[in-house]
Design a protein around this motif. Structure first.
Motif, PDB file in Angstrom:
ATOM      1  N   GLU A  39       0.897  -1.165   0.095  1.00 19.29           N
ATOM      2  CA  GLU A  39       0.046   0.035   0.073  1.00 19.29           C
ATOM      3  C   GLU A  39       0.927   1.401   0.062  1.00 19.29           C
ATOM      4  O   GLU A  39       0.659   2.314   0.759  1.00 19.29           O
ATOM      5  CB  GLU A  39      -1.050   0.089   1.191  1.00 19.29           C
ATOM      6  CG  GLU A  39      -2.105  -1.102   1.293  1.00 19.29           C
ATOM      7  CD  GLU A  39      -2.940  -1.115   2.554  1.00 19.29           C
ATOM      8  OE1 GLU A  39      -2.683  -0.558   3.257  1.00 19.29           O
ATOM      9  OE2 GLU A  39      -3.914  -1.659   2.228  1.00 19.29           O
ATOM     10  N   LEU A  40       1.807   1.361  -0.881  1.00 26.35           N
ATOM     11  CA  LEU A  40       2.806   2.219  -1.175  1.00 26.35           C
ATOM     12  C   LEU A  40       2.273   3.339  -2.049  1.00 26.35           C
ATOM     13  O   LEU A  40       1.495   3.034  -3.136  1.00 26.35           O
ATOM     14  CB  LEU A  40       4.040   2.022  -1.437  1.00 26.35           C
ATOM     15  CG  LEU A  40       4.833   0.865  -0.459  1.00 26.35           C
ATOM     16  CD1 LEU A  40       5.984   0.267  -1.207  1.00 26.35           C
ATOM     17  CD2 LEU A  40       4.966   1.413   0.758  1.00 26.35           C
ATOM     18  N   THR A  41       2.608   4.549  -1.930  1.00 24.44           N
ATOM     19  CA  THR A  41       2.385   5.529  -2.868  1.00 24.44           C
ATOM     20  C   THR A  41       3.843   5.830  -3.634  1.00 24.44           C
ATOM     21  O   THR A  41       4.838   6.241  -3.104  1.00 24.44           O
ATOM     22  CB  THR A  41       1.780   6.797  -2.157  1.00 24.44           C
ATOM     23  OG1 THR A  41       0.826   6.612  -1.591  1.00 24.44           O
ATOM     24  CG2 THR A  41       1.538   8.003  -3.219  1.00 24.44           C
ATOM     25  N   VAL A  42       3.761   5.998  -4.913  1.00 20.54           N
ATOM     26  CA  VAL A  42       5.177   6.308  -5.475  1.00 20.54           C
ATOM     27  C   VAL A  42       5.118   7.625  -5.944  1.00 20.54           C
ATOM     28  O   VAL A  42       4.254   8.298  -6.333  1.00 20.54           O
ATOM     29  CB  VAL A  42       5.013   5.382  -6.750  1.00 20.54           C
ATOM     30  CG1 VAL A  42       6.396   5.744  -7.610  1.00 20.54           C
ATOM     31  CG2 VAL A  42       4.727   3.805  -6.548  1.00 20.54           C
ATOM     32  N   GLU A  43       6.572   7.940  -5.599  1.00 20.17           N
ATOM     33  CA  GLU A  43       7.029   9.376  -5.729  1.00 20.17           C
ATOM     34  C   GLU A  43       7.830   9.422  -7.410  1.00 20.17           C
ATOM     35  O   GLU A  43       7.439  10.124  -7.962  1.00 20.17           O
ATOM     36  CB  GLU A  43       7.853   9.914  -4.557  1.00 20.17           C
ATOM     37  CG  GLU A  43       7.292  10.164  -3.522  1.00 20.17           C
ATOM     38  CD  GLU A  43       7.924  10.976  -2.594  1.00 20.17           C
ATOM     39  OE1 GLU A  43       9.171  10.907  -2.540  1.00 20.17           O
ATOM     40  OE2 GLU A  43       7.262  11.193  -1.533  1.00 20.17           O
ATOM     41  N   ARG A  44       8.601   8.432  -7.340  1.00 17.30           N
ATOM     42  CA  ARG A  44       9.513   8.496  -8.490  1.00 17.30           C
ATOM     43  C   ARG A  44      10.474   7.422  -8.514  1.00 17.30           C
ATOM     44  O   ARG A  44      10.917   6.754  -7.211  1.00 17.30           O
ATOM     45  CB  ARG A  44      10.239   9.772  -8.921  1.00 17.30           C
ATOM     46  CG  ARG A  44      11.495  10.184  -7.979  1.00 17.30           C
ATOM     47  CD  ARG A  44      11.913  11.541  -8.155  1.00 17.30           C
ATOM     48  NE  ARG A  44      12.586  12.033  -7.131  1.00 17.30           N
ATOM     49  CZ  ARG A  44      13.958  11.906  -6.958  1.00 17.30           C
ATOM     50  NH1 ARG A  44      14.586  11.131  -8.030  1.00 17.30           N
ATOM     51  NH2 ARG A  44      14.855  12.382  -6.109  1.00 17.30           N
ATOM     52  N   SER A  61       1.724   3.916   4.024  1.00 19.93           N
ATOM     53  CA  SER A  61       0.287   4.427   4.020  1.00 19.93           C
ATOM     54  C   SER A  61       0.318   5.381   5.140  1.00 19.93           C
ATOM     55  O   SER A  61      -0.785   6.198   5.154  1.00 19.93           O
ATOM     56  CB  SER A  61      -0.494   3.163   4.268  1.00 19.93           C
ATOM     57  OG  SER A  61       0.014   2.389   5.695  1.00 19.93           O
ATOM     58  N   ASP A  62       1.064   5.583   6.149  1.00 14.32           N
ATOM     59  CA  ASP A  62       0.976   6.513   7.170  1.00 14.32           C
ATOM     60  C   ASP A  62       1.807   7.761   6.757  1.00 14.32           C
ATOM     61  O   ASP A  62       1.905   8.699   7.465  1.00 14.32           O
ATOM     62  CB  ASP A  62       1.579   5.979   8.432  1.00 14.32           C
ATOM     63  CG  ASP A  62       3.083   5.594   8.448  1.00 14.32           C
ATOM     64  OD1 ASP A  62       3.570   5.735   7.407  1.00 14.32           O
ATOM     65  OD2 ASP A  62       3.529   5.261   9.496  1.00 14.32           O
ATOM     66  N   GLY A  63       2.258   7.829   5.640  1.00  7.27           N
ATOM     67  CA  GLY A  63       2.946   8.939   4.861  1.00  7.27           C
ATOM     68  C   GLY A  63       4.407   8.873   4.952  1.00  7.27           C
ATOM     69  O   GLY A  63       5.022   9.784   4.541  1.00  7.27           O
ATOM     70  N   THR A  64       4.976   8.040   5.970  1.00  7.81           N
ATOM     71  CA  THR A  64       6.296   7.977   6.147  1.00  7.81           C
ATOM     72  C   THR A  64       7.044   7.728   4.821  1.00  7.81           C
ATOM     73  O   THR A  64       6.876   6.647   4.008  1.00  7.81           O
ATOM     74  CB  THR A  64       6.665   6.753   6.837  1.00  7.81           C
ATOM     75  OG1 THR A  64       6.024   6.827   8.125  1.00  7.81           O
ATOM     76  CG2 THR A  64       8.297   6.788   7.398  1.00  7.81           C
ATOM     77  N   PRO A  65       8.256   8.458   4.409  1.00 10.49           N
ATOM     78  CA  PRO A  65       8.993   8.379   3.353  1.00 10.49           C
ATOM     79  C   PRO A  65       9.798   7.266   3.373  1.00 10.49           C
ATOM     80  O   PRO A  65      10.432   6.603   4.541  1.00 10.49           O
ATOM     81  CB  PRO A  65       9.729   9.446   3.128  1.00 10.49           C
ATOM     82  CG  PRO A  65       9.906   9.925   4.625  1.00 10.49           C
ATOM     83  CD  PRO A  65       8.747   9.818   5.178  1.00 10.49           C
ATOM     84  N   ALA A  66       9.845   6.459   2.216  1.00 14.37           N
ATOM     85  CA  ALA A  66      10.643   5.080   2.299  1.00 14.37           C
ATOM     86  C   ALA A  66      11.159   4.711   0.985  1.00 14.37           C
ATOM     87  O   ALA A  66      11.186   5.582   0.009  1.00 14.37           O
ATOM     88  CB  ALA A  66       9.913   3.802   2.798  1.00 14.37           C
ATOM     89  N   GLY A 103      13.761 -11.004  -3.336  1.00 11.81           N
ATOM     90  CA  GLY A 103      14.103  -9.928  -4.337  1.00 11.81           C
ATOM     91  C   GLY A 103      13.801  -8.424  -3.895  1.00 11.81           C
ATOM     92  O   GLY A 103      13.801  -7.377  -4.572  1.00 11.81           O
ATOM     93  N   VAL A 104      13.064  -8.264  -2.732  1.00 13.90           N
ATOM     94  CA  VAL A 104      12.293  -7.019  -2.505  1.00 13.90           C
ATOM     95  C   VAL A 104      12.745  -6.429  -1.071  1.00 13.90           C
ATOM     96  O   VAL A 104      12.607  -7.163  -0.220  1.00 13.90           O
ATOM     97  CB  VAL A 104      10.852  -6.845  -2.696  1.00 13.90           C
ATOM     98  CG1 VAL A 104      10.098  -5.684  -2.141  1.00 13.90           C
ATOM     99  CG2 VAL A 104      10.195  -7.360  -3.885  1.00 13.90           C
ATOM    100  N   LEU A 105      13.105  -5.252  -1.090  1.00 12.98           N
ATOM    101  CA  LEU A 105      13.367  -4.605   0.224  1.00 12.98           C
ATOM    102  C   LEU A 105      12.746  -3.193   0.441  1.00 12.98           C
ATOM    103  O   LEU A 105      12.694  -2.393  -0.488  1.00 12.98           O
ATOM    104  CB  LEU A 105      15.040  -4.404   0.231  1.00 12.98           C
ATOM    105  CG  LEU A 105      16.012  -5.557   0.053  1.00 12.98           C
ATOM    106  CD1 LEU A 105      17.395  -5.240   0.002  1.00 12.98           C
ATOM    107  CD2 LEU A 105      16.049  -6.508   1.291  1.00 12.98           C
ATOM    108  N   LEU A 106      12.159  -3.193   1.529  1.00  8.99           N
ATOM    109  CA  LEU A 106      11.587  -1.899   2.073  1.00  8.99           C
ATOM    110  C   LEU A 106      12.594  -1.184   3.087  1.00  8.99           C
ATOM    111  O   LEU A 106      12.929  -1.734   4.013  1.00  8.99           O
ATOM    112  CB  LEU A 106      10.411  -1.787   2.397  1.00  8.99           C
ATOM    113  CG  LEU A 106       9.399  -0.663   2.690  1.00  8.99           C
ATOM    114  CD1 LEU A 106       9.184   0.188   1.282  1.00  8.99           C
ATOM    115  CD2 LEU A 106       8.286  -0.786   3.318  1.00  8.99           C
ATOM    116  N   LEU A 107      13.137  -0.002   2.536  1.00 13.14           N
ATOM    117  CA  LEU A 107      14.037   0.679   3.370  1.00 13.14           C
ATOM    118  C   LEU A 107      13.942   2.039   4.011  1.00 13.14           C
ATOM    119  O   LEU A 107      12.998   2.688   3.352  1.00 13.14           O
ATOM    120  CB  LEU A 107      15.688   0.765   2.486  1.00 13.14           C
ATOM    121  CG  LEU A 107      16.066  -0.709   1.877  1.00 13.14           C
ATOM    122  CD1 LEU A 107      17.207  -0.277   1.063  1.00 13.14           C
ATOM    123  CD2 LEU A 107      16.329  -1.548   3.079  1.00 13.14           C
TER     124      LEU A 107
END
Length: 302
Positions: A39-44, A61-66, A103-107
């Motif tokens: 449930e991420l929002t993509v910036e670029r 989803s809580d607005g935290t940048p990642a 193959g997926v990391l959330l950082l």
């Protein structure tokens, strides 16, 4: 949003897999699925990005940048995950999810456009070395057992590839022989067991919020600290080669870094030689003659 891989990534993976890469073909859909599942929002998409992964700036989803990072199996993302989890944010970017999605990391989001390389050279080396020191910890596992590749194993693969390369230039062959001999000598003694970044350089240290500088993008390996420090010695190699005092500067850099991080100077010189020649021969093999020329000239100073 279209998750097209940046040209830099396409070129780098093309060198590693010249007959094509199915992972690249699947990447846009894999990125869409990873974003939706979290449930991420993509910036670029980060450009120019890395040479082994797609990096996407997102918000949770809580607005935290990642940062969402997708990497092919050959980049060993599971090994990166294990190292980041073990470091726990000390000296390195923080892992934000404990799951083992392949193959997926959330950082943690750092400042992707501000690396320690933006500092004057002397200050950059000092800050980079200080960051690297914090990463040199005992690897996870009891009685020395761990799942990471060792320096002996990694350089063994690299040494075999160097021997198999069709190098006709006598000067390059002399450097290859010297690098291989240095490796044999360096591995002859009892191994040191520290968790290492594996591909550390100034551009791998980004500005952060909770601490000024944090390392990113490890390809972790277990072994002696001098191996990890060796890649930092040749940072800004283009500037070194262009300088009339490049050779003397390189030797001073080896001495200064060895002393500041309590590493044996001759061992640092040996690993710097091996890693520079290995990178130079690999650059020749994949058709980057200019890079090869710089690296091999640098290696000749050692």
């Amino acid at each position: 949003m279209a998750f097209e891989p940046p040209p830099r990534l396409v070129r780098a993976l093309g060198e590693a897999a010249p007959d094509g890469d199915a992972w690249l073909e699947r990447l846009p859909e894999a990125a869409r699925q990873a974003v939706a599942a979290r449930e991420l929002t993509v910036e670029r998409v980060q450009l120019p990005g890395g040479r082994s992964s797609l990096v996407v700036l997102v918000r949770r989803s809580d607005g935290t940048p990642a940062v969402l990072k997708l990497a092919p199996p050959r980049a060993r993302p599971q090994s990166e995950r294990a190292a980041l989890a073990h470091w726990g944010g000390l000296g390195a970017v923080q892992l934000l999810e404990s799951g083992a999605a392949e193959g997926v990391l959330l950082l943690e989001r750092l400042h992707p456009d501000v690396s320690v390389r933006s500092l004057p050279e002397a200050k950059a080396l000092l800050e980079a070395a200080g960051t690297l020191r914090r990463l040199w910890v005992e690897p996870p596992g009891e009685d020395g057992a761990h799942t990471f590749e060792t320096v002996a194993e990694r350089t063994g693969r690299q040494a075999a590839a160097m021997r198999a390369s069709a190098v006709a230039d006598a000067g390059v062959l002399t450097l290859v022989d010297a690098a291989l001999a240095a490796r044999e000598e360096l591995l002859a003694g009892p191994p040191e067991h520290r968790l290492l970044h594996g591909t550390f350089r100034q551009s791998k240290v980004l500005a952060g919020e909770r601490t000024p500088w944090l390392a990113v993008g490890p390809d972790p390996v277990v072994g002696e600290c001098a191996f990890d420090l060796a890649r930092l010695v040749r940072d800004r190699v283009e500037d070194l080669i262009a300088s009339p005092s490049g050779a003397a500067t390189t030797r001073r850099r080896v001495k200064r870094l060895a002393e500041s991080l309590d590493v044996e100077q001759e061992r640092l010189r040996g690993w710097t030689l091996f890693r520079a020649v290995e990178s130079g021969v690999r650059a020749l093999r994949v058709g980057r003659p200019r890079d090869a020329e710089l690296l091999l000239e640098f290696a000749g100073w050692l």
